[in-house]
Design a protein around this motif. Structure first.
Motif, short mmCIF file in Angstrom:
data_model
loop_
_atom_site.label_atom_id
_atom_site.label_comp_id
_atom_site.label_asym_id
_atom_site.label_seq_id
_atom_site.Cartn_x
_atom_site.Cartn_y
_atom_site.Cartn_z
N SER A 88 0.80 -1.23 0.00
CA SER A 88 0.00 0.00 0.00
C SER A 88 0.84 1.28 0.00
N ASN A 89 2.08 1.22 0.46
CA ASN A 89 2.92 2.42 0.47
C ASN A 89 3.94 2.45 -0.67
N ALA A 90 3.88 1.46 -1.54
CA ALA A 90 4.87 1.40 -2.62
C ALA A 90 4.63 2.52 -3.63
N PRO A 91 5.70 3.22 -4.05
CA PRO A 91 5.53 4.26 -5.08
C PRO A 91 4.89 3.68 -6.34
N ARG A 92 5.29 2.45 -6.74
CA ARG A 92 4.64 1.79 -7.87
C ARG A 92 4.53 0.29 -7.60
N ARG A 128 -0.65 9.40 9.12
CA ARG A 128 0.63 9.75 8.50
C ARG A 128 1.77 9.79 9.52
N THR A 129 2.86 9.14 9.19
CA THR A 129 4.02 9.07 10.09
C THR A 129 5.24 9.48 9.27
N THR A 130 5.73 10.72 9.50
CA THR A 130 6.71 11.30 8.57
C THR A 130 8.15 11.20 9.02
N ASN A 186 4.36 11.16 2.93
CA ASN A 186 3.02 10.59 2.71
C ASN A 186 2.91 9.15 3.18
N TYR A 187 3.76 8.76 4.12
CA TYR A 187 3.77 7.37 4.60
C TYR A 187 2.60 7.11 5.55
#
Lengths: 93, 491
Positions: free
Chosen positions: A77-81, B89-91, B99-100
């Motif tokens: 879900s956090n992968a750039p692509r 969000r945890t930066t 944007n994590y």
């Protein structure tokens, strides 16, 4: 002492693209910090063991049990692509 | 009655449990205070108002049903933005993680949720916890509520400023070389760095793994003990977490210090102390003696080498830990690179700020072929010598005390261009992380209107004893000054 070419080489090892200005600044600043760190070289440590971890915990084992983890969707879900359940990256060779 | 936002957590808990105030009222007071002062102080990267309102409503509903709402229920808390919070969000104060959105909670956050956590926001910090002033945040600096022209300390500066300014009642921080204790000291608060391994680090974004610990920042020793008791304990998800029962930290308070043997390491009170810091320290030592403690000088000669060893070990571990930020699994990626290596180099160049780059460079250098033994290997051996010095000192003394930092809060911008002088503000706190022992900072006086912190260091897992001493001193010191961030000066 640390030179510009050392900084360039270390930046390559660290996979950091530095600007010309950064290379010059880091050459100067790393030199200062390392000069301060030289102090530790004067201590005789020939009989001393290194500490990598401050407490005597060793070989922490657990049963090899299957437990719930992240779903594939969460893991990506956090992968750039991502595509089809994979991380997508630029070409490698 | 005092304003709710200004009260201690234990006072609020008692009012909430007797249902004299509601969690919603307490939260409103804190949220109003955020509206009033956040524009000046800037403690938070993210304010989680909606989530906080839900938690407060749940606490009120549970109490209305006569149920136990949990030990943290309805007492607004700031969480340093280095701890993963599911869906929030945890930066880490970094563009890299701007944007994590974590898909899981840090263990400490999960434990607090089970106790009714009312989180009001994610607090500002130096990027990846690297810094002593919160000026290394990629987003904005936080200001000291005691004097808006000064830094709140760091790296947990947002957490400390929030508690000092009334924007939270207590907070979570993390401490690798002083990042809980030094900002607590600069903001007139109590901050505790637990024994390495007492508190789980699962879900704490790693900086230097052999040094990092999570701990509480609070308004008094009782709140600090209460919060520590909610954080401590073994976690199977953290292989460096210690097994064993957690003592009752609140029960330790009130024991006094009669017969306590207190050592003052001469290496930590030599150069660079301001007159105000020295006077505050001497006053605290005099009070300890009046209460029946025996105070004498201690010597831990290898502490003179602690800062140098730390600035090899911490960057070395950081350079390794931060290798994970490569634009593949999470965080920033710079698009348009021809291949993978170029993507790494550009992503890391764009995602990391100057201090993080400096430490990655320093650490990579210290670990590189030809330098490893001379720098990293030698620093690890010096670390052993420092541990031996502490072991020797704790055969003679029950606790060691020193200033938390040689000076009170310094001016914004004052040390940004001179990394070495910034590093020196942690000279008294760093040895504690290298040795893995616990230490607490309590306010012990004012230096030209700015708070001064006293550091009390103890043996491994001796937190209960530390809190007992801190509590006795707190009662004797009667530190009552408070900041007025709405005006921007101490009063």
């Amino acid at each position: 002492m640390i030179e510009k070419k050392d900084v360039e080489y270390v930046a390559w090892l660290a996979r950091l693209e530095l600007s010309e200005e950064e290379i010059e600044r880091f050459t100067r600043q790393l030199g200062q910090v390392l000069e301060h760190a030289e102090k530790i070289k004067s201590l005789d440590t020939s009989e001393i063991r290194p500490t990598s971890h401050p407490l005597p915990l060793k070989n922490v084992m657990r049963e090899d049990l299957v437990k719930p983890g992240l779903t594939q969707e969460e893991a990506l879900s956090n992968a750039p692509r991502a595509e089809g359940g994979y991380f997508v990256v630029p070409r490698i060779i | 009655m005092d304003k709710l936002y200004a009260m201690k957590a234990w006072e609020l808990k008692s009012l909430l449990e007797r249902r004299e105030v509601s969690a919603a009222e307490v939260l409103d007071s804190v949220l109003d205070r955020i509206v009033e002062v956040e524009g000046k102080v800037r403690s938070y990267i993210t304010v989680t108002e909606e989530e906080a309102r839900k938690a407060a409503a749940a606490a009120d509903a549970a109490r209305a049903r006569g149920e136990d709402a949990g030990a943290a229920a309805g007492v607004p808390m700031a969480v340093k933005d280095v701890l993963c919070t599911r869906g929030v969000r945890t930066t880490c104060g970094s563009r890299m993680l701007e944007n994590y959105l974590p898909v899981y909670d840090a263990t400490v956050v999960g434990r607090l949720r089970a106790e009714g956590l009312t989180m009001v926001g994610k607090a500002n910090m130096d990027e990846f916890a690297m810094g002593s002033s919160t000026e290394n945040s990629a987003f904005f600096p936080t200001r000291n509520p005691w004097d808006l022209g000064r830094v709140p300390g760091g790296s947990s500066g947002g957490s400390a400023a929030a508690v000092a300014a009334g924007e939270a009642v207590w907070a979570l921080g993390s401490d690798t070389g002083g990042s809980i204790r030094q900002p607590a000291s600069f903001c007139g608060l109590v901050g505790l760095k637990p024994t390495y391994g007492l508190v789980s680090r699962y879900g704490l974004v790693a900086f230097a793994s052999s040094l990092d610990q999570v701990g509480p920042i609070a308004r008094d020793v009782r709140d600090c003990a209460l919060l520590l008791s909610l954080l401590a304990g073994h976690d199977p998800l953290d292989s460096t977490s210690l097994p064993g029962e957690v003592p009752d930290y609140l029960a330790a308070l009130g024991g006094g210090v009669r017969g306590l043997k207190v050592g003052v390491p001469r290496e930590l009170v030599q150069e660079g102390l301001t007159a105000g810091v020295r006077e505050s320290l001497e006053n605290a030592l005099r009070l300890l003696e009046e209460m029946g403690a025996e105070v004498s000088e201690a010597s831990l000669p290898n502490l003179d080498y602690a800062l140098s060893a730390y600035y090899i070990i911490a960057p070395a571990e950081a350079s390794s830990n931060l290798a994970r930020f490569d634009g593949v699994r999470y965080g920033l990626r710079v698009e348009g690179a021809a291949d993978m290596l170029e993507m790494y180099g550009r992503t890391r160049a764009a995602g990391f700020g100057p201090e993080v780059k400096r430490r990655i460079m320093l650490g990579t250098y210290a670990l590189s072929a030809g330098y490893y033994e001379a720098y990293y290997g030698q620093a690890q051996k010096v670390r052993t010598l420092i541990i031996m010095d502490f072991e020797e000192a704790f055969r003679r003394f029950d606790v060691l005390v020193s200033p938390t930092s040689p000076t009170p809060a310094f001016g914004l911008g004052e040390k940004v261009e001179d990394p070495l002088s910034m590093y020196l503000s942690d000279v008294c706190t760093i040895p504690v992380n290298l040795a893995g022992i616990p230490a607490v900072s309590i306010p012990c006086g004012l230096d030209e209107g700015l708070p001064v912190g006293l550091q009390i260091m103890g043996k491994v897992l001796d937190e209960a004893n530390l809190l007992r001493v801190a509590h006795a001193l707190e009662e004797a010191l009667e530190f009552r000054a408070e900041p007025d961030p709405a005006r921007g000066v101490g009063r």
